[in-house]
Motif scaffolding. Structure first.
Motif, PDB file in Angstrom:
ATOM      1  N   LEU A  53     -14.040   1.232  -9.349  1.00 45.58           N
ATOM      2  CA  LEU A  53     -12.574   1.252  -9.242  1.00 45.58           C
ATOM      3  C   LEU A  53     -11.957   2.050 -10.388  1.00 45.58           C
ATOM      4  O   LEU A  53     -10.913   2.664 -10.221  1.00 45.58           O
ATOM      5  N   SER A  54     -12.594   2.008 -11.524  1.00 49.47           N
ATOM      6  CA  SER A  54     -12.171   2.819 -12.660  1.00 49.47           C
ATOM      7  C   SER A  54     -13.342   3.709 -13.049  1.00 49.47           C
ATOM      8  O   SER A  54     -14.503   3.316 -12.904  1.00 49.47           O
TER       9      SER A  54
ATOM     10  N   VAL B  66      -6.581   1.385 -15.892  1.00 47.63           N
ATOM     11  CA  VAL B  66      -5.503   1.882 -15.021  1.00 47.63           C
ATOM     12  C   VAL B  66      -5.398   3.408 -15.120  1.00 47.63           C
ATOM     13  O   VAL B  66      -5.307   4.098 -14.097  1.00 47.63           O
TER      14      VAL B  66
ATOM     15  N   LEU C 262      -8.161   5.076 -13.202  1.00 50.71           N
ATOM     16  CA  LEU C 262      -8.297   4.586 -11.828  1.00 50.71           C
ATOM     17  C   LEU C 262      -8.917   5.659 -10.939  1.00 50.71           C
ATOM     18  O   LEU C 262      -8.493   6.807 -10.949  1.00 50.71           O
TER      19      LEU C 262
ATOM     20  N   ASP D 147      -7.535   7.496  -5.186  1.00 48.07           N
ATOM     21  CA  ASP D 147      -7.288   6.825  -3.909  1.00 48.07           C
ATOM     22  C   ASP D 147      -7.693   5.346  -3.864  1.00 48.07           C
ATOM     23  O   ASP D 147      -7.546   4.706  -2.829  1.00 48.07           O
TER      24      ASP D 147
ATOM     25  N   SER E  48      -6.259   2.689  -5.184  1.00 43.28           N
ATOM     26  CA  SER E  48      -5.090   1.846  -4.878  1.00 43.28           C
ATOM     27  C   SER E  48      -4.737   1.901  -3.404  1.00 43.28           C
ATOM     28  O   SER E  48      -4.456   0.869  -2.783  1.00 43.28           O
ATOM     29  N   GLU E  49      -4.766   3.101  -2.844  1.00 36.97           N
ATOM     30  CA  GLU E  49      -4.415   3.282  -1.434  1.00 36.97           C
ATOM     31  C   GLU E  49      -5.435   2.615  -0.519  1.00 36.97           C
ATOM     32  O   GLU E  49      -5.071   1.973   0.464  1.00 36.97           O
TER      33      GLU E  49
ATOM     34  N   ALA F 169      -4.878  -1.110  -0.662  1.00 41.13           N
ATOM     35  CA  ALA F 169      -3.654  -1.463   0.069  1.00 41.13           C
ATOM     36  C   ALA F 169      -3.891  -1.432   1.576  1.00 41.13           C
ATOM     37  O   ALA F 169      -3.431  -2.325   2.306  1.00 41.13           O
TER      38      ALA F 169
ATOM     39  N   HIS G  42      -3.134  -5.440 -11.344  1.00 41.72           N
ATOM     40  CA  HIS G  42      -2.497  -4.131 -11.160  1.00 41.72           C
ATOM     41  C   HIS G  42      -2.763  -3.593  -9.742  1.00 41.72           C
ATOM     42  O   HIS G  42      -1.925  -2.911  -9.165  1.00 41.72           O
ATOM     43  N   LEU G  43      -3.928  -3.920  -9.187  1.00 41.37           N
ATOM     44  CA  LEU G  43      -4.312  -3.464  -7.849  1.00 41.37           C
ATOM     45  C   LEU G  43      -3.926  -4.471  -6.756  1.00 41.37           C
ATOM     46  O   LEU G  43      -4.370  -4.337  -5.614  1.00 41.37           O
ATOM     47  N   SER G  44      -3.131  -5.476  -7.109  1.00 40.84           N
ATOM     48  CA  SER G  44      -2.691  -6.537  -6.187  1.00 40.84           C
ATOM     49  C   SER G  44      -3.854  -7.376  -5.656  1.00 40.84           C
ATOM     50  O   SER G  44      -3.830  -7.853  -4.527  1.00 40.84           O
TER      51      SER G  44
END
Length: 172
Positions: free
Chosen positions: A23-24, A82, A85, A88, A90-91, A94, A120-122
């Motif tokens: 993710l990071s 963050v 990151l 994509d 985060s997208e 989501a 931060h990524l919900s």
């Protein structure tokens, strides 16, 4: 010619990601090591853990004892996660959440930064698995949760099996 999309036998209800290097783009312990002048030694141990020996309590402890992170470094590390990151990420998360998939982070990285990055990524805090660090009143490193499944070679599999029991299926 058959143009049907492949369909899994059961729907995937939960999806987990690693934090560091997934993710990071950074390895959290290596970033902390840079802040404390232990980068070269820690990177060697990190590479050994990832490529050869696998993660062990001894190797995990050696790296943290070399770094001796401060509590104040935890917010800095979260910010660096963050900043670094993965494109994509985060997208994708989501979209998966919109599709009603449960999202998890399963990492041998450290809390609180992994949980804060998840927020931060919900991703709910209770969906973020990492190793808790301990600090004294002055904010100096004083150890870590040695019972965490995340510092065992089979730790991620154990957590994934727990998620699978609850959600029926999981993709990592």
């Amino acid at each position: 010619m058959n143009h049907h999309l492949w369909q899994p036998k059961t729907p995937i209800n939960a999806i987990s990601f690693d934090c560091d290097g997934t993710l990071s783009r950074i390895e959290g312990i290596d970033y902390l090591a840079k802040l404390h002048g232990a980068h070269t030694s820690v990177v060697k141990l990190t590479n050994r853990a990832m490529k050869q020996a696998g993660l062990s309590l001894d190797l995990y402890e050696k790296r943290l004892n070399m770094v001796k992170p401060l509590y104040s470094n935890m917010k800095t590390l979260t910010q660096e996660y963050v900043t670094q990151l993965t494109q994509d990420a985060s997208e994708v998360i989501a979209i998966l959440q919109h599709l009603k998939k449960e999202i998890f982070i399963i990492s041998a990285g450290n809390n609180p930064p992994v949980k804060d990055f998840g927020r931060h990524l919900s991703i709910p805090e209770d969906h973020c698995y990492a190793v808790d660090l301990n600090f004294d009143k002055e904010g100096n490193y004083s150890g870590f949760d040695k019972k965490s499944p995340m510092i065992q070679n089979t730790g991620k599999v154990k957590i994934l099996n727990e998620i699978k029991k609850k959600y029926g299926s999981v993709l990592h």
